[in-house]
Design a protein around this motif. Structure first.
Motif, mmCIF file in Angstrom:
data_model
loop_
_atom_site.group_PDB
_atom_site.id
_atom_site.type_symbol
_atom_site.label_atom_id
_atom_site.label_comp_id
_atom_site.label_asym_id
_atom_site.label_seq_id
_atom_site.Cartn_x
_atom_site.Cartn_y
_atom_site.Cartn_z
ATOM 1 N N GLY A 3 -13.303 2.489 7.201
ATOM 2 C CA GLY A 3 -14.358 3.497 7.184
ATOM 3 C C GLY A 3 -14.076 4.654 6.243
ATOM 4 N N LEU A 4 -13.313 4.393 5.184
ATOM 5 C CA LEU A 4 -12.946 5.439 4.234
ATOM 6 C C LEU A 4 -13.821 5.358 2.978
ATOM 7 N N PRO A 5 -13.884 6.448 2.197
ATOM 8 C CA PRO A 5 -14.654 6.405 0.943
ATOM 9 C C PRO A 5 -14.182 5.248 0.061
ATOM 10 N N GLU A 6 -15.141 4.509 -0.486
ATOM 11 C CA GLU A 6 -14.774 3.335 -1.278
ATOM 12 C C GLU A 6 -14.089 3.730 -2.571
ATOM 13 N N LEU A 7 -13.094 2.928 -2.959
ATOM 14 C CA LEU A 7 -12.396 3.083 -4.220
ATOM 15 C C LEU A 7 -12.688 1.861 -5.081
ATOM 16 N N ARG A 8 -12.567 2.024 -6.399
ATOM 17 C CA ARG A 8 -12.800 0.881 -7.290
ATOM 18 C C ARG A 8 -11.730 -0.184 -7.106
ATOM 19 N N GLY A 9 -10.563 0.232 -6.630
ATOM 20 C CA GLY A 9 -9.480 -0.712 -6.422
ATOM 21 C C GLY A 9 -8.183 0.019 -6.144
ATOM 22 N N PRO A 10 -7.086 -0.710 -6.013
ATOM 23 C CA PRO A 10 -5.796 -0.070 -5.719
ATOM 24 C C PRO A 10 -5.328 0.876 -6.811
ATOM 25 N N HIS A 11 -5.862 0.755 -8.023
ATOM 26 C CA HIS A 11 -5.467 1.668 -9.102
ATOM 27 C C HIS A 11 -5.837 3.111 -8.757
ATOM 28 N N ASN A 12 -6.850 3.267 -7.899
ATOM 29 C CA ASN A 12 -7.235 4.618 -7.499
ATOM 30 C C ASN A 12 -6.172 5.292 -6.635
ATOM 31 N N LEU A 13 -5.295 4.504 -6.028
ATOM 32 C CA LEU A 13 -4.167 5.119 -5.312
ATOM 33 C C LEU A 13 -3.204 5.760 -6.310
ATOM 34 N N ARG A 14 -3.109 5.200 -7.491
ATOM 35 C CA ARG A 14 -2.320 5.818 -8.567
ATOM 36 C C ARG A 14 -2.947 7.163 -8.944
ATOM 37 N N HIS A 15 -4.283 7.161 -9.104
ATOM 38 C CA HIS A 15 -4.984 8.424 -9.402
ATOM 39 C C HIS A 15 -4.810 9.425 -8.258
ATOM 40 N N THR A 16 -4.850 8.909 -7.035
ATOM 41 C CA THR A 16 -4.688 9.789 -5.873
ATOM 42 C C THR A 16 -3.309 10.424 -5.877
ATOM 43 N N TRP A 17 -2.274 9.623 -6.132
ATOM 44 C CA TRP A 17 -0.913 10.176 -6.150
ATOM 45 C C TRP A 17 -0.799 11.282 -7.199
ATOM 46 N N VAL B 8 0.833 -1.200 0.000
ATOM 47 C CA VAL B 8 0.000 0.000 0.000
ATOM 48 C C VAL B 8 0.868 1.250 0.000
ATOM 49 N N VAL B 9 1.950 1.225 0.775
ATOM 50 C CA VAL B 9 2.853 2.381 0.828
ATOM 51 C C VAL B 9 3.431 2.667 -0.554
ATOM 52 N N VAL B 10 3.914 1.634 -1.227
ATOM 53 C CA VAL B 10 4.507 1.819 -2.557
ATOM 54 C C VAL B 10 3.459 2.317 -3.551
ATOM 55 N N LEU B 11 2.270 1.742 -3.508
ATOM 56 C CA LEU B 11 1.198 2.202 -4.397
ATOM 57 C C LEU B 11 0.880 3.668 -4.164
ATOM 58 N N ALA B 12 0.831 4.064 -2.901
ATOM 59 C CA ALA B 12 0.411 5.419 -2.552
ATOM 60 C C ALA B 12 1.482 6.467 -2.808
ATOM 61 N N THR B 13 2.760 6.081 -2.745
ATOM 62 C CA THR B 13 3.825 7.090 -2.836
ATOM 63 C C THR B 13 4.579 7.111 -4.163
ATOM 64 N N THR B 14 4.268 6.157 -5.057
ATOM 65 C CA THR B 14 4.980 6.120 -6.336
ATOM 66 C C THR B 14 4.076 6.306 -7.544
ATOM 67 N N GLY B 15 2.776 6.026 -7.387
ATOM 68 C CA GLY B 15 1.876 6.102 -8.534
ATOM 69 C C GLY B 15 2.016 4.928 -9.480
ATOM 70 N N MET B 16 2.671 3.850 -9.038
ATOM 71 C CA MET B 16 2.858 2.671 -9.883
ATOM 72 C C MET B 16 1.544 1.935 -10.096
ATOM 73 N N ARG B 17 1.479 1.189 -11.176
ATOM 74 C CA ARG B 17 0.326 0.341 -11.445
ATOM 75 C C ARG B 17 0.380 -0.894 -10.552
ATOM 76 N N ARG B 18 -0.783 -1.481 -10.319
ATOM 77 C CA ARG B 18 -0.867 -2.655 -9.448
ATOM 78 C C ARG B 18 0.062 -3.770 -9.919
ATOM 79 N N GLY B 19 0.010 -4.126 -11.207
ATOM 80 C CA GLY B 19 0.841 -5.209 -11.724
ATOM 81 C C GLY B 19 2.322 -4.900 -11.644
ATOM 82 N N GLU B 20 2.677 -3.612 -11.776
ATOM 83 C CA GLU B 20 4.086 -3.216 -11.672
ATOM 84 C C GLU B 20 4.611 -3.435 -10.266
ATOM 85 N N VAL B 21 3.785 -3.134 -9.279
ATOM 86 C CA VAL B 21 4.194 -3.330 -7.883
ATOM 87 C C VAL B 21 4.331 -4.819 -7.575
ATOM 88 N N MET B 22 3.358 -5.624 -8.029
ATOM 89 C CA MET B 22 3.418 -7.067 -7.764
ATOM 90 C C MET B 22 4.570 -7.742 -8.509
#
Length: 381
Positions: A314-328, A197-211
């Protein structure tokens, strides 16, 4: 060669007198129907006569659209990624439920547009109506496939170029604020995959790239990371492959908190390996992130797990971890990071893709620009 148009039921058709067969002496005719209006039939007739007289006419292929697309899927597989090929197969299956039986050489623009409308009204393979965006994807694949048929001389022209695809409404991009990201990280403080989650949130990487990240791609001392491969899933099967595009192959700088999270994660991973034995994760893949059995983290299963953790926090729902990329990306642009830098970190092929995708941020950037320049003019700040 002469021709004329006539009405056939509720549709129009053209007929051309092609002389007599030298073997049988019988009169030969070429005909094509299915046109909604007389004007459309007349235009098609003129195009045929021009092609025939110029020597560019290609006799209609007797194979059906479905038969051609089946062969095209086989040949195109060598040029695209497995995930792209899986998408092609879905799009082909959907269009073939409507016009798969039509002869390739007889396919008309009106038939295709009607098929698109039916896909959105009654659905394709699944039986559920398809979204305009999905049908637009079908259009893109069909245009590419028929373009290859034209290149190979199987058809005289790519009729899909004359087809108007449905207008797709871009869904709203849901992102978190910086505070909500912190809340989520706090909520997964003790989770074994917190570093994901940290890497997704701080780099903007795609899910498959992180895995697909390997320890050999990470230099914690220098605070740098190489994005070289991705972990894909097709029909629930995992496969490693190169990143999406040439621009997706990139080097990223890491912040201190992300470096600390990865150091902690590596220590915990080493402890797991000692606890479960030398066979744990002994596949030679050198993966940064592994599941509890030591194998690769399945991207789809991680997405389901991610959504559960979001609800529990208890946070606003996201479609998936890709939204952390959008968030970054959103947070970076709002903070004044140059769009070119954002684009390069995201691995976009052009800066225009970045600005178009995150156009919701542009108004605030415009307001900031107005205030900054005005302050420089009027106050000397």
């Amino acid at each position: 060669m002469r021709g004329h148009v006539h009405k056939r039921g509720n549709r129009w058709a053209w007929v051309v007198d092609a002389g007599r067969d030298p073997g049988t002496g019988k009169r030969k005719q070429k005909t094509k129907g299915g046109f909604d209006t007389k004007a459309a039939a007349e235009m098609a007739l003129r195009e045929f006569l021009v092609d025939f007289n110029s020597g560019t006419y290609v006799a209609p292929a007797v194979t059906t659209l479905a038969e051609y697309l089946d062969e095209w899927l086989v040949t195109s597989a060598t040029h695209v990624r497995p995930t792209t090929q899986a998408g092609y197969r879905k799009d082909v299956a959907n269009i073939c439920t409507k016009i798969g039986g039509v002869r390739l050489g007889s396919l008309a623009p009106q038939q295709i547009e009607k098929a698109y409308a039916e896909l959105m009204a009654t659905g394709g393979v699944s039986g559920r109506p398809l979204a305009p965006k999905t049908v637009k994807n079908v259009h893109t694949v069909l245009r590419r496939a028929l373009g290859d048929a034209e290149r190979l001389g199987l058809v005289s022209r790519n009729v899909v170029r004359q087809v108007r695809p449905p207008t797709a409404v871009r869904p709203e991009i849901v992102t978190w604020s910086a505070g909500e990201v912190r809340r989520f990280l706090d909520s997964v403080e003790d989770h074994r995959l917190r570093a994901v989650v940290v890497v997704l949130a701080t780099t903007g990487m795609r899910r498959g790239e992180v895995m697909g990240l390997r320890w050999g791609d990470v230099d914690l001392e220098a605070g740098r990371m190489a994005v070289e491969q991705t972990l894909n899933t097709v029909n629930d099967k995992l496969s490693f492959g190169p990143v999406k595009t040439a621009k997706s192959r990139r080097r990223l700088s890491l912040d201190r908190q992300t470096i600390d999270a990865l150091r902690r994660h590596r220590a915990e991973q080493d402890a797991e390996r000692k606890r479960f034995g030398a066979g744990w994760g002994a596949d030679g893949l050198d993966l940064v992130f592994r599941d509890q059995l030591g194998g690769p983290v399945h991207p789809d299963r991680f997405t389901r797990q991610f959504k559960t953790l979001v609800r529990q926090a208890g946070l606003p729902e996201l479609r998936g971890p890709h939204n952390l990329r959008h968030t970054w990306a959103t947070l970076a642009l709002e903070a004044g990071v140059h769009p070119k830098v954002v684009s390069e970190r995201l691995g976009h092929s052009t800066i225009s893709i970045t600005l178009d995708t995150y156009s919701h941020v542009v108004p605030s950037m415009d307001a900031d620009a107005a205030a900054i320049v005005a302050a420089s003019i009027f106050t000397g700040a």
